[in-house]
Every structure is written in C-alpha cells, then in structure tokens.
Scaffold this active site. Structure first.
Site, PDB file in Angstrom:
ATOM      1  N   ALA A  88       0.857  -1.188   0.000  1.00  0.00           N
ATOM      2  CA  ALA A  88       0.000   0.000   0.000  1.00  0.00           C
ATOM      3  C   ALA A  88       0.892   1.237   0.000  1.00  0.00           C
ATOM      4  O   ALA A  88       1.912   1.276   0.688  1.00  0.00           O
ATOM      5  CB  ALA A  88      -0.898   0.012   1.234  1.00  0.00           C
ATOM      6  N   TRP A  89       0.499   2.224  -0.801  1.00  0.00           N
ATOM      7  CA  TRP A  89       1.179   3.511  -0.789  1.00  0.00           C
ATOM      8  C   TRP A  89       0.268   4.582  -1.353  1.00  0.00           C
ATOM      9  O   TRP A  89      -0.726   4.288  -2.018  1.00  0.00           O
ATOM     10  CB  TRP A  89       2.547   3.476  -1.478  1.00  0.00           C
ATOM     11  N   ASN A  90       0.604   5.827  -1.023  1.00  0.00           N
ATOM     12  CA  ASN A  90      -0.228   6.962  -1.398  1.00  0.00           C
ATOM     13  C   ASN A  90       0.600   8.054  -2.051  1.00  0.00           C
ATOM     14  O   ASN A  90       1.803   8.180  -1.793  1.00  0.00           O
ATOM     15  CB  ASN A  90      -0.890   7.582  -0.153  1.00  0.00           C
ATOM     16  N   HIS A 114       3.364  24.957   4.169  1.00  0.00           N
ATOM     17  CA  HIS A 114       3.090  25.595   5.448  1.00  0.00           C
ATOM     18  C   HIS A 114       1.815  25.044   6.088  1.00  0.00           C
ATOM     19  O   HIS A 114       0.994  25.788   6.632  1.00  0.00           O
ATOM     20  CB  HIS A 114       3.018  27.113   5.262  1.00  0.00           C
ATOM     21  N   HIS A 159       5.020  23.116  10.925  1.00  0.00           N
ATOM     22  CA  HIS A 159       5.898  23.335   9.778  1.00  0.00           C
ATOM     23  C   HIS A 159       6.962  24.369  10.100  1.00  0.00           C
ATOM     24  O   HIS A 159       6.817  25.182  11.029  1.00  0.00           O
ATOM     25  CB  HIS A 159       5.098  23.792   8.550  1.00  0.00           C
ATOM     26  N   HIS A 166      10.663  32.417   2.682  1.00  0.00           N
ATOM     27  CA  HIS A 166       9.204  32.511   2.783  1.00  0.00           C
ATOM     28  C   HIS A 166       8.746  33.972   2.777  1.00  0.00           C
ATOM     29  O   HIS A 166       7.610  34.255   2.395  1.00  0.00           O
ATOM     30  CB  HIS A 166       8.762  31.815   4.070  1.00  0.00           C
ATOM     31  N   HIS A 212       7.522  37.348  11.079  1.00  0.00           N
ATOM     32  CA  HIS A 212       7.963  36.933   9.749  1.00  0.00           C
ATOM     33  C   HIS A 212       8.982  37.932   9.200  1.00  0.00           C
ATOM     34  O   HIS A 212      10.044  37.540   8.690  1.00  0.00           O
ATOM     35  CB  HIS A 212       6.771  36.861   8.784  1.00  0.00           C
TER      36      HIS A 212
END
Length: 258
Positions: free
Chosen positions: A60-62, A69, A73, A79, A207
């Site tokens: 199984a994998w996705n 962000h 995170h 940014h 920021h």
C-alpha cells in the site's frame, strides 16, 4: 563512554525522554487562511496508489498533496520578502535545527486575553530568572493554544476583525531577531505571528524581522507543558525541499526524566 554512547544509553534506559511536539497531519489539520483576493495554501490530501489490490497486491502507498506551510511546519527565510535572498529549507544547516529549547510560558496570560503579545520585558525577565540565553537556542512561546487544536474554529478564533490568537509585539520581534544566540522561534498557533499581526507596522513583524535575520520559525507545536523552562533540546526535522519556503516538520524535544 563517549558522548554519543552516553546519549544512546540514556535514551535506551529512559533517563532522557523523547517528547513529540508535532501536531498530527491530516486533512482536518487547521491551516492558515488568508482573506480574498489573497491565495491560500492547501492542507493534506492522500491519494491511494495501491492498497493490497490489483494495482499493488502486496503493498500500500499513497501520493501526498500538502502545502509547505501546513500543520507543524518550518518557515525558511525565503518565505518572506525580507529574506527572499536568504536560505530555502534545503540550505539550512542541520546544526541550526538542533539546539537548546528556551520556554517562555505565558499560558495564563493568553487564557485571559487571546490577543496577548509577548514583549521584550518578558524575554528580559526570563533571563533574569534563568540566565543568559544559550547559544543556538530556540525560543518556544508557550500559550496553551494547542488545547484548541481539535477544533478548527476555536484554533483560528476569528471574528469580523480577523483571527485572535496570541503572538509577539513589534518590539519583541525586533528583540528576538537581533539576538545572535537565537536560531529560531516556535509557537502553538497556526503561524509565528499574532492573529492580529496584519494590523501591526510592519505587518507580520515576526515573519518580517526573524526571517530577514536568518532565523527560522516553527508552528502548531503541542505538549509544551511537558518542557522545562530551560534544559530541553529541540530537534526540528523539515523535508529538505529544494527551493522550499517551508516544510511540514516533525519536532521533538529531548528532556531529562525527573
């Protein structure tokens, strides 16, 4: 015994505990939402490739779609416009992502006022009580806000005037950015700035000042009540996305067992 052998032994016998500070990432994890006409990032979507079926009988994998962000995170300098010539996630030196955790606990104040702001005097008071900030440290702002993480509306806490979440004043953002002992700043909220930071001058000062000073942010932390004011070591592990402005991250604290 070498230093690393001692660390391995302490982890094995439980004298050093590893505390996961990460918010589990799912399609329901709250992400930052900006007002129109500004564009928004996406949260997490998993698209199955195979699931023990004809497309993959034994595995199984996705495929994963997720914003840089989303959830817990890291914010890299590129940014923000003030750091646009700075480092992308893949260029941050690993040593800057591991360091002493300095916990500023203002959970009682934030419980009384969701717009509470950290000020320089709070940082100075911490040093008066605990000593000078250690080199390469991460300042972790504990507000208790992660208790709201199970409910997106309570976590964002918005009204007609925008979100109301605790954060950092312009003066404190300058203080943190100007301290060369600090590598990064961590919060429990969806972003490193206060909910009302769009109304500050400059807008979004954490920021603006931190990312412009080659410092890093990490958001949506949990279990900060399990950390001492000083003495823990923080480990921030973003994906080294080439050119990335940020990355969902696993964040751990190493804490000596009491």
């Amino acid at each position: 015994m070498s230093v690393l052998s001692g660390l391995a032994a302490a982890l094995s016998d439980g004298s050093i505990e590893v505390i996961d500070l990460t918010t589990p990432l799912s399609g329901d994890t709250p992400v930052l939402s900006l007002p129109q006409p500004l564009a928004n990032t996406v949260g997490l979507t998993l698209s199955p490739v195979s699931n023990f079926n004809d497309a993959g009988p034994a595995w199984a994998w996705n495929d994963v779609t997720v914003g840089e962000h989303a959830g817990t995170h890291l914010d890299a300098p590129v940014h923000w416009i003030t750091g646009r010539e700075g480092k992308s996630v893949d260029r941050i030196e690993p040593r800057r992502l591991v360091g002493p955790a300095v916990v500023i606990d203002k959970s009682a104040e934030a419980a009384q006022d969701p717009d509470f702001l950290l000020e320089p005097e709070h940082l100075e008071q911490w040093q008066q009580e605990h000593g000078q900030l250690p080199e390469n440290c991460w300042v972790i702002f504990r507000t208790g806000w992660s208790a709201r993480g199970g409910n997106a509306a309570e976590f964002v806490n918005a009204d007609e005037n925008g979100p109301h979440t605790p954060g950092v004043s312009v003066a404190a953002a300058k203080w943190i950015a100007g301290n060369d002992r600090i590598s990064g700043f961590g919060v429990e909220t969806v972003g490193i700035d206060a909910g009302q930071a769009a109304n500050m001058d400059p807008m979004f000062p954490v920021h603006s000042f931190l990312l412009g000073a080659d410092k890093y942010g990490v958001t949506s932390l949990r279990q900060l009540d399990r950390l001492p004011a000083v003495g823990a070591t923080l480990v921030v592990a973003p994906l080294p996305i080439v050119g990335g402005t940020g990355s969902p991250s696993r964040v751990y604290a190493l804490v000596e067992a009491v």
